[in-house]
Design a protein around this motif. Structure first.
Motif, short mmCIF file in Angstrom:
data_model
loop_
_atom_site.label_atom_id
_atom_site.label_comp_id
_atom_site.label_asym_id
_atom_site.label_seq_id
_atom_site.Cartn_x
_atom_site.Cartn_y
_atom_site.Cartn_z
N VAL A 23 0.88 -1.16 0.00
CA VAL A 23 0.00 0.00 0.00
C VAL A 23 0.91 1.21 0.00
N SER A 24 0.71 2.11 -0.94
CA SER A 24 1.61 3.25 -1.08
C SER A 24 0.85 4.56 -1.13
N GLU A 25 1.11 5.43 -0.16
CA GLU A 25 0.55 6.78 -0.11
C GLU A 25 -0.97 6.80 -0.30
N LEU A 26 -1.67 5.85 0.31
CA LEU A 26 -3.11 5.75 0.18
C LEU A 26 -3.80 6.90 0.90
N ARG A 27 -4.69 7.55 0.18
CA ARG A 27 -5.50 8.64 0.74
C ARG A 27 -6.96 8.34 0.42
N TYR A 28 -7.82 8.64 1.40
CA TYR A 28 -9.25 8.40 1.24
C TYR A 28 -9.99 9.46 2.03
N GLN A 29 -11.04 10.01 1.43
CA GLN A 29 -11.82 11.00 2.14
C GLN A 29 -13.29 10.79 1.84
N VAL A 30 -14.12 11.21 2.78
CA VAL A 30 -15.57 11.19 2.61
C VAL A 30 -16.01 12.63 2.63
N LYS A 31 -16.65 13.05 1.55
CA LYS A 31 -16.97 14.46 1.33
C LYS A 31 -15.67 15.24 1.42
N GLU A 32 -15.51 16.12 2.37
CA GLU A 32 -14.26 16.86 2.49
C GLU A 32 -13.46 16.46 3.73
N SER A 33 -13.85 15.38 4.38
CA SER A 33 -13.17 14.94 5.60
C SER A 33 -12.15 13.85 5.28
N PRO A 34 -10.86 14.11 5.53
CA PRO A 34 -9.85 13.07 5.28
C PRO A 34 -9.99 11.92 6.28
N ILE A 35 -9.97 10.70 5.76
CA ILE A 35 -10.05 9.51 6.59
C ILE A 35 -8.66 8.85 6.64
N LEU A 36 -8.04 8.67 5.48
CA LEU A 36 -6.68 8.14 5.38
C LEU A 36 -5.82 9.21 4.72
N SER A 37 -4.63 9.41 5.22
CA SER A 37 -3.77 10.46 4.69
C SER A 37 -2.35 9.95 4.50
N VAL A 71 -13.00 3.22 -3.15
CA VAL A 71 -11.96 3.68 -4.06
C VAL A 71 -11.19 4.82 -3.40
N PRO A 72 -9.88 4.65 -3.22
CA PRO A 72 -9.09 5.72 -2.58
C PRO A 72 -9.03 6.97 -3.46
N SER A 73 -8.82 8.10 -2.81
CA SER A 73 -8.66 9.38 -3.53
C SER A 73 -7.37 9.38 -4.33
N SER A 74 -6.32 8.78 -3.76
CA SER A 74 -5.03 8.65 -4.45
C SER A 74 -4.23 7.55 -3.76
N GLY A 75 -3.11 7.21 -4.37
CA GLY A 75 -2.26 6.15 -3.86
C GLY A 75 -2.51 4.85 -4.61
N THR A 76 -1.75 3.82 -4.24
CA THR A 76 -1.87 2.54 -4.93
C THR A 76 -1.92 1.37 -3.96
N VAL A 77 -2.59 0.31 -4.41
CA VAL A 77 -2.60 -0.98 -3.73
C VAL A 77 -2.06 -1.97 -4.75
N THR A 78 -0.98 -2.65 -4.40
CA THR A 78 -0.34 -3.61 -5.30
C THR A 78 -0.39 -4.99 -4.66
N PHE A 79 -0.87 -5.98 -5.43
CA PHE A 79 -0.91 -7.36 -4.95
C PHE A 79 -0.10 -8.22 -5.90
N ARG A 80 0.95 -8.85 -5.37
CA ARG A 80 1.85 -9.68 -6.17
C ARG A 80 2.36 -8.94 -7.41
N GLY A 81 2.70 -7.67 -7.21
CA GLY A 81 3.27 -6.87 -8.27
C GLY A 81 2.28 -6.24 -9.24
N GLU A 82 0.99 -6.51 -9.08
CA GLU A 82 -0.03 -5.98 -9.98
C GLU A 82 -0.82 -4.88 -9.26
N ASP A 83 -1.00 -3.75 -9.92
CA ASP A 83 -1.76 -2.65 -9.37
C ASP A 83 -3.25 -3.04 -9.36
N VAL A 84 -3.82 -3.17 -8.17
CA VAL A 84 -5.22 -3.57 -8.01
C VAL A 84 -6.05 -2.45 -7.39
#
Length: 87
Positions: A23-37, A71-84
Motif C-alpha cells: 500500500v503506497s501513499e493511500l489517501r481516502y476522504q468522505v466528502k471533504e473529511s480526510p479519513i486516510l492520509s 476507491v481511494p482518492s489517491s495512492g496505490t494498492v499492489t498485490f503480487r506486483g499488480e496494481d489492483v
C-alpha cells in the motif's frame, strides 16, 4: 472538518519490491473529511501484519480500500506486483 488526532500509525515493514501486498501513499476522504492520509506499508511472503488503532482511526476504511469496496482518492494498492487499486 475531520480530525486526524486519532489517526492510526502505520510503519513500513519490508521493501515493497519483496511484498505480496503493498500500500503506497493511500489517501481516502468522505466528502471533504480526510479519513486516510498517506498510508504506506507492505507485507512480505509469510508475514502476518496487524492494524491496530482506536475507534474512528480509519482501520475499516483502510481495509475497504485494499479490498476494493471503497476507491481511494489517491495512492496505490499492489498485490503480487499488480496494481489492483481500482479493482
Amino acid at each position: 472538518g475531520g480530525s486526524m488526532r486519532n489517526a492510526a500509525q502505520v510503519v513500513p515493514l519490508k521493501a515493497p519490491s519483496a511484498a505480496v501486498l503493498a500500500v503506497s501513499e493511500l489517501r481516502y476522504q468522505v466528502k471533504e473529511s480526510p479519513i486516510l492520509s498517506g498510508v504506506s506499508f507492505s507485507v512480505a511472503p509469510g508475514e502476518t501484519v496487524g492494524i491496530i488503532g482506536p475507534n474512528g482511526s480509519g482501520k475499516t476504511s483502510l481495509f475497504n480500500c485494499i479490498s476494493g469496496f471503497a476507491v481511494p482518492s489517491s495512492g496505490t494498492v499492489t498485490f503480487r506486483g499488480e496494481d489492483v487499486t481500482k479493482l
